[in-house]
Design an enzyme around this catalytic site. Structure first.
Site, PDB file in Angstrom:
ATOM      1  N   PRO A   2      13.169 -35.883  56.905  1.00  0.00           N
ATOM      2  CA  PRO A   2      12.081 -36.847  56.707  1.00  0.00           C
ATOM      3  C   PRO A   2      11.330 -37.082  58.022  1.00  0.00           C
ATOM      4  O   PRO A   2      11.939 -37.312  59.056  1.00  0.00           O
ATOM      5  CB  PRO A   2      12.803 -38.129  56.272  1.00  0.00           C
ATOM      6  CG  PRO A   2      14.153 -37.685  55.826  1.00  0.00           C
ATOM      7  CD  PRO A   2      14.481 -36.467  56.618  1.00  0.00           C
ATOM      8  N   GLU A   3      10.004 -36.977  57.971  1.00  0.00           N
ATOM      9  CA  GLU A   3       9.193 -37.275  59.146  1.00  0.00           C
ATOM     10  C   GLU A   3       8.573 -38.658  58.985  1.00  0.00           C
ATOM     11  O   GLU A   3       8.776 -39.334  57.980  1.00  0.00           O
ATOM     12  CB  GLU A   3       8.136 -36.185  59.335  1.00  0.00           C
ATOM     13  CG  GLU A   3       8.791 -34.835  59.670  1.00  0.00           C
ATOM     14  CD  GLU A   3       7.895 -33.910  60.468  1.00  0.00           C
ATOM     15  OE1 GLU A   3       7.206 -34.381  61.395  1.00  0.00           O
ATOM     16  OE2 GLU A   3       7.878 -32.711  60.178  1.00  0.00           O
TER      17      GLU A   3
END
Ligand code: ZN
Length: 269
Positions: A2-3
């Site tokens: 996840p960014e």
């Protein structure tokens, strides 16, 4: 992994379910995450959640006299589910808030559940973080200043979380395309005009990803249970050999700092 956009999408999804509610119970099924879950987390019942904010990729749950610090690591996801939903193998942590439960699933266990009763921005994991890219603090002037004396490539500069936090590999390539900047260019050679374009490009790229529900290529489910769908909209990321969406020149892939960079050799100078 996840960014920042996925984490922000998660935050926006979770916040209405948590803010103002009283924590009724905490369940830790697996305390060995990236760091051991501190015992203090087990005695949060009775506190009211004031709100959920974000610093970089850390979610900060304000409990009044301290903050729960959550990180999704490589493969974590957070969901809000009804109480009594059976826990599956990788469901390591539940925060029960009466009629709903915040549940962390994290198969690879690089995520984190931590607690601090000190000023949260001074926590060792947060104190060294760079400028928030979506805040007003990141503007053309600040970005220009940050690039001074930075000899390595601008792509690596963007991914250095001590300068700017949360611009990961995908969004670094995308931002540089939008700004028309060659990813191999030394950061210190960024012009004031380039810094202006890049600051805008970073914000536009992250905002577009947030609007689209976060991108993620695997392992991420948004707070409401919807998988992201940004991956089909990239300008350059993962498009090696395909025609540039602006000029039809084939997109190039190179490796910088062990990570793939994608760019248009014609549009980016
Ligand atoms: Zn092009």
């Amino acid at each position: 992994m996840p960014e920042l956009p996925e984490v922000e999408v998660t935050r926006r999804g979770l916040a209405p379910h948590l803010a103002g509610r009283v924590i009724s119970a905490v369940e830790v099924r697996q305390p060995q995450l990236r760091w051991p879950v501190p015992k203090a987390v087990l005695s949060l019942a009775g506190r009211t959640v004031r709100g959920v904010t974000r610093r970089g990729k850390y979610l900060l749950v304000d409990c009044g006299d301290g903050h729960l610090i959550l990180h999704l690591g490589m493969s974590g996801s957070l969901r809000v589910i009804p109480p009594g939903t059976p826990a599956e193998k990788h469901d390591h942590f539940d925060l029960v808030l009466g009629d709903r439960v915040l549940r962390l699933r994290d198969p690879r266990r690089f995520g984190a559940v931590l607690w601090t009763s000190d000023a949260v921005e001074t926590h060792p994991l947060l104190a060294g973080l760079g400028v928030e890219p979506l805040s007003q603090a990141l503007n053309a002037t600040r970005l220009y200043q940050l690039t001074r004396g930075y000899r390595t490539a601008i792509k690596l500069f963007l991914m250095d979380g001590r300068r700017i936090v949360g611009v990961g590999n995908i969004y670094a390539s995308e931002s540089l395309f939008r700004a028309g900047i060659d990813p191999r260019k030394p950061a210190k050679r960024t012009t004031p005009e380039g810094a202006m374009k890049l600051a805008k490009a970073i914000k536009d790229t992250l905002r577009a990803a947030i609007k689209a529900g976060g991108s993620t290529l695997r392992d991420f489910v948004g707070a409401e249970g919807n998988a992201g769908y940004m991956q089909n909209r990239f300008w350059v990321y993962d498009r090696a050999g395909k025609p540039c969406r602006r000029c039809r020149t084939p997109i190039k892939r190179i490796v910088q700092g062990q990570r793939s960079t994608y760019f248009c050799p014609r549009c980016q100078k």
